[in-house]
Design a protein around this motif. Structure first.
Motif, PDB file in Angstrom:
ATOM      1  N   MET A   1       1.105  -1.103  -0.165  1.00  0.00           N
ATOM      2  CA  MET A   1       0.398   0.137   0.011  1.00  0.00           C
ATOM      3  C   MET A   1       0.887   0.880   0.089  1.00  0.00           C
ATOM      4  SD  MET A   1      -2.361  -0.954   2.533  1.00  0.00           S
ATOM      5  CE  MET A   1      -3.544   0.941   3.016  1.00  0.00           C
ATOM      6  N   THR A   2       1.919   1.293   0.457  1.00  0.00           N
ATOM      7  CA  THR A   2       2.600   2.405   0.645  1.00  0.00           C
ATOM      8  C   THR A   2       3.222   2.578  -0.319  1.00  0.00           C
ATOM      9  OG1 THR A   2       3.282   1.711   3.203  1.00  0.00           O
ATOM     10  CG2 THR A   2       4.342   3.043   1.874  1.00  0.00           C
ATOM     11  N   ALA A   3       3.521   1.480  -1.086  1.00  0.00           N
ATOM     12  CA  ALA A   3       4.514   1.986  -2.652  1.00  0.00           C
ATOM     13  C   ALA A   3       3.454   2.675  -3.726  1.00  0.00           C
ATOM     14  CB  ALA A   3       4.508   0.581  -2.698  1.00  0.00           C
ATOM     15  N   VAL A   4       2.388   2.252  -3.946  1.00  0.00           N
ATOM     16  CA  VAL A   4       1.375   2.301  -4.430  1.00  0.00           C
ATOM     17  C   VAL A   4       0.498   2.958  -4.633  1.00  0.00           C
ATOM     18  CG1 VAL A   4       1.380  -0.710  -5.656  1.00  0.00           C
ATOM     19  CG2 VAL A   4      -0.361  -0.076  -4.297  1.00  0.00           C
ATOM     20  N   LEU A   5      -0.208   3.418  -3.503  1.00  0.00           N
ATOM     21  CA  LEU A   5      -0.846   4.167  -2.697  1.00  0.00           C
ATOM     22  C   LEU A   5       0.044   5.787  -2.649  1.00  0.00           C
ATOM     23  CD1 LEU A   5      -3.972   5.549  -2.443  1.00  0.00           C
ATOM     24  CD2 LEU A   5      -3.559   4.865  -0.103  1.00  0.00           C
ATOM     25  N   MET A   6       0.713   5.799  -1.751  1.00  0.00           N
ATOM     26  CA  MET A   6       1.571   7.034  -1.841  1.00  0.00           C
ATOM     27  C   MET A   6       2.186   7.539  -2.554  1.00  0.00           C
ATOM     28  SD  MET A   6       0.645   7.768   1.101  1.00  0.00           S
ATOM     29  CE  MET A   6       2.132   9.054   1.656  1.00  0.00           C
ATOM     30  N   GLY A   7       2.925   6.958  -3.850  1.00  0.00           N
ATOM     31  CA  GLY A   7       3.626   7.420  -4.545  1.00  0.00           C
ATOM     32  C   GLY A   7       3.034   7.773  -5.674  1.00  0.00           C
ATOM     33  N   ASN A   8       1.795   7.042  -5.788  1.00  0.00           N
ATOM     34  CA  ASN A   8       0.980   6.935  -7.260  1.00  0.00           C
ATOM     35  C   ASN A   8       0.636   8.264  -7.485  1.00  0.00           C
ATOM     36  OD1 ASN A   8       1.616   5.290  -9.350  1.00  0.00           O
ATOM     37  ND2 ASN A   8       0.106   4.480  -8.584  1.00  0.00           N
ATOM     38  N   SER A   9      -0.298   8.981  -6.169  1.00  0.00           N
ATOM     39  CA  SER A   9      -0.946  10.039  -6.125  1.00  0.00           C
ATOM     40  C   SER A   9      -0.145  11.340  -6.364  1.00  0.00           C
ATOM     41  CB  SER A   9      -1.623   9.925  -4.401  1.00  0.00           C
ATOM     42  OG  SER A   9      -1.393  10.224  -4.025  1.00  0.00           O
ATOM     43  N   GLU A  10       0.789  11.786  -5.274  1.00  0.00           N
ATOM     44  CA  GLU A  10       1.291  12.772  -5.658  1.00  0.00           C
ATOM     45  C   GLU A  10       2.076  13.289  -6.416  1.00  0.00           C
ATOM     46  OE1 GLU A  10       5.007  15.860  -3.099  1.00  0.00           O
ATOM     47  OE2 GLU A  10       4.007  13.479  -2.753  1.00  0.00           O
ATOM     48  N   ARG A  11       2.872  12.282  -7.546  1.00  0.00           N
ATOM     49  CA  ARG A  11       2.985  12.388  -8.510  1.00  0.00           C
ATOM     50  C   ARG A  11       2.837  12.407 -10.122  1.00  0.00           C
ATOM     51  NH1 ARG A  11       6.409   8.003  -7.725  1.00  0.00           N
ATOM     52  NH2 ARG A  11       4.656   6.311  -8.823  1.00  0.00           N
ATOM     53  N   ILE A  12       1.108  11.801  -9.600  1.00  0.00           N
ATOM     54  CA  ILE A  12       0.365  12.521 -10.659  1.00  0.00           C
ATOM     55  C   ILE A  12      -0.331  14.005 -10.936  1.00  0.00           C
ATOM     56  CG2 ILE A  12      -1.919  11.909 -11.736  1.00  0.00           C
ATOM     57  CD1 ILE A  12      -0.918   8.664 -11.216  1.00  0.00           C
ATOM     58  N   ALA A  13      -0.639  13.823  -9.233  1.00  0.00           N
ATOM     59  CA  ALA A  13      -0.972  15.093  -9.248  1.00  0.00           C
ATOM     60  C   ALA A  13       0.203  16.004  -9.767  1.00  0.00           C
ATOM     61  CB  ALA A  13      -1.462  15.751  -7.686  1.00  0.00           C
ATOM     62  N   ARG A  14       1.444  16.457  -9.289  1.00  0.00           N
ATOM     63  CA  ARG A  14       2.287  16.967  -9.679  1.00  0.00           C
ATOM     64  C   ARG A  14       2.884  17.440 -10.864  1.00  0.00           C
ATOM     65  NH1 ARG A  14       4.743  19.425  -6.001  1.00  0.00           N
ATOM     66  NH2 ARG A  14       4.812  18.405  -3.704  1.00  0.00           N
ATOM     67  N   GLU A  15       2.418  15.873 -11.649  1.00  0.00           N
ATOM     68  CA  GLU A  15       2.731  15.528 -13.375  1.00  0.00           C
ATOM     69  C   GLU A  15       1.986  16.333 -14.014  1.00  0.00           C
ATOM     70  OE1 GLU A  15       2.184  11.360 -14.367  1.00  0.00           O
ATOM     71  OE2 GLU A  15       4.326  10.840 -13.367  1.00  0.00           O
TER      72      GLU A  15
ATOM     73  N   ARG B   1      -1.532  14.333  -1.711  1.00  0.00           N
ATOM     74  CA  ARG B   1      -0.299  13.744  -0.368  1.00  0.00           C
ATOM     75  C   ARG B   1      -1.135  13.566   0.765  1.00  0.00           C
ATOM     76  NH1 ARG B   1       4.664  11.893   1.704  1.00  0.00           N
ATOM     77  NH2 ARG B   1       5.550  12.447  -0.142  1.00  0.00           N
ATOM     78  N   PRO B   2      -2.236  15.066   1.736  1.00  0.00           N
ATOM     79  CA  PRO B   2      -2.430  14.830   3.174  1.00  0.00           C
ATOM     80  C   PRO B   2      -3.959  14.384   2.441  1.00  0.00           C
ATOM     81  CG  PRO B   2      -2.810  17.377   2.216  1.00  0.00           C
ATOM     82  CD  PRO B   2      -1.899  16.557   1.040  1.00  0.00           C
ATOM     83  N   VAL B   3      -4.280  13.672   1.648  1.00  0.00           N
ATOM     84  CA  VAL B   3      -5.641  13.166   1.214  1.00  0.00           C
ATOM     85  C   VAL B   3      -5.188  11.878   1.147  1.00  0.00           C
ATOM     86  CG1 VAL B   3      -7.387  12.656  -0.603  1.00  0.00           C
ATOM     87  CG2 VAL B   3      -7.022  14.991   0.055  1.00  0.00           C
ATOM     88  N   ALA B   4      -4.363  11.738   0.258  1.00  0.00           N
ATOM     89  CA  ALA B   4      -3.484  10.010   0.006  1.00  0.00           C
ATOM     90  C   ALA B   4      -3.274   9.820   1.483  1.00  0.00           C
ATOM     91  CB  ALA B   4      -2.068  10.363  -0.670  1.00  0.00           C
ATOM     92  N   MET B   5      -2.658  10.117   2.265  1.00  0.00           N
ATOM     93  CA  MET B   5      -2.254  10.103   3.933  1.00  0.00           C
ATOM     94  C   MET B   5      -3.048   9.640   5.054  1.00  0.00           C
ATOM     95  SD  MET B   5       1.246  12.071   4.830  1.00  0.00           S
ATOM     96  CE  MET B   5       1.150  11.260   6.276  1.00  0.00           C
ATOM     97  N   ILE B   6      -4.271  10.317   4.332  1.00  0.00           N
ATOM     98  CA  ILE B   6      -5.716   9.972   5.559  1.00  0.00           C
ATOM     99  C   ILE B   6      -5.960   9.068   5.036  1.00  0.00           C
ATOM    100  CG2 ILE B   6      -7.758  10.768   5.745  1.00  0.00           C
ATOM    101  CD1 ILE B   6      -6.336  13.909   5.242  1.00  0.00           C
ATOM    102  N   ALA B   7      -6.399   8.760   3.633  1.00  0.00           N
ATOM    103  CA  ALA B   7      -6.897   7.276   3.352  1.00  0.00           C
ATOM    104  C   ALA B   7      -5.237   6.176   3.585  1.00  0.00           C
ATOM    105  CB  ALA B   7      -6.882   7.264   1.579  1.00  0.00           C
ATOM    106  N   TYR B   8      -4.465   6.831   3.436  1.00  0.00           N
ATOM    107  CA  TYR B   8      -3.535   5.380   3.224  1.00  0.00           C
ATOM    108  C   TYR B   8      -2.832   5.103   5.125  1.00  0.00           C
ATOM    109  CZ  TYR B   8       1.430   4.201   4.268  1.00  0.00           C
ATOM    110  OH  TYR B   8       2.428   3.776   4.803  1.00  0.00           O
ATOM    111  N   PHE B   9      -3.431   5.839   6.091  1.00  0.00           N
ATOM    112  CA  PHE B   9      -3.623   5.843   7.772  1.00  0.00           C
ATOM    113  C   PHE B   9      -4.558   4.884   7.506  1.00  0.00           C
ATOM    114  CE2 PHE B   9       0.426   8.273   7.398  1.00  0.00           C
ATOM    115  CZ  PHE B   9       1.093   7.281   8.262  1.00  0.00           C
TER     116      PHE B   9
END
Length: 237
Positions: free
Chosen positions: A55-69, A155-163
């Protein structure tokens, strides 16, 4: 799409900070959580940390990276190619899920070599396969968040969902210790069915069809949302 997958994997592998948190952090957390624990809980947490690491690898990595792209215009450039929305989403999911494999493997190695976990060969393979395949759901969620939120919010949205999902999924504490009402909530969220796949295998059973069905529904929902947002951006361009 294959070219995009290859580029995504190479880019993530070069990110040392991301690789530490997605690959080494779950192993360290597993060793901390299992210090002084009895063998049954060690095996429980080994499977849980396989799920947590993926979950760490796929959720935290994807969300912020795509938003920045999106903010930098990279996605706009991709839309000039023949790559369809579903191809973009599938490429992101595939590349993220590929990167999640090392964290799962390292947790399993730590369980066997450091903590003395003993399973049959088919169980080791089953835990690895279910932990990896289930991570596709959260990779799709990461893509969807990256499209719904901008770079500052992703990032904060992904972190809330992740944790939140990790806690409710029983990844940090045994699911059996949850009160009944909390179990009902956890059962309909994706993290608990995800962890339950590997835990069923670890106990010598096949994964429950209900857990598989819940994850398939979430995969379709998250991937469909991400593809729709990609097409929506295309319509605006």
């Amino acid at each position: 799409m294959r070219t995009l997958v290859k580029l995504e994997i190479l880019r993530v592998l070069r990110n040392r900070k991301f690789m530490f948190f997605s690959v080494l952090y779950p192993v360290l957390l597993f060793l901390i959580l299992t210090a002084g624990q009895k063998s049954s809980l060690v095996t429980y947490y080994m499977v849980a940390m396989c799920a947590f690491g993926a979950m760490t690898a796929v959720l935290m990595g994807n969300s912020e990276r795509i938003a920045r792209e999106r903010d930098k215009g990279w996605v706009r450039q991709l839309r000039l190619t023949a790559l369809p929305g579903r191809g973009y989403v599938l490429a992101k999911i595939a590349s993220a899920a590929t990167v999640s494999l090392p964290s799962i493997v390292l947790v399993l190695i730590a369980g066997a070599a450091v903590k003395g976990v003993r399973l049959d060969a088919w169980q080791w393979g089953g835990v690895l396969l279910t932990s990896w395949a289930g991570s596709f759901v959260f990779a799709a969620l990461g893509v969807a968040i990256g499209y719904v939120a901008n770079a500052d919010v992703a990032r904060p949205v992904a972190m809330i969902a992740y944790f939140g999902m990790a806690l409710l999924g029983g990844l940090w504490m045994p699911y059996s210790s949850f009160p009944g009402w909390l179990r009902h909530i956890a059962d309909v969220l994706p993290a608990r069915p995800y962890a339950a796949l590997g835990q069923a295998v670890e106990l010598g059973h096949a994964p429950h069809l209900r857990d598989v069905a819940v994850l398939v529904v979430y995969l379709v929902l998250f991937a469909g949302t991400a593809a729709w947002m990609y097409r929506k951006d295309t319509a605006k361009a």
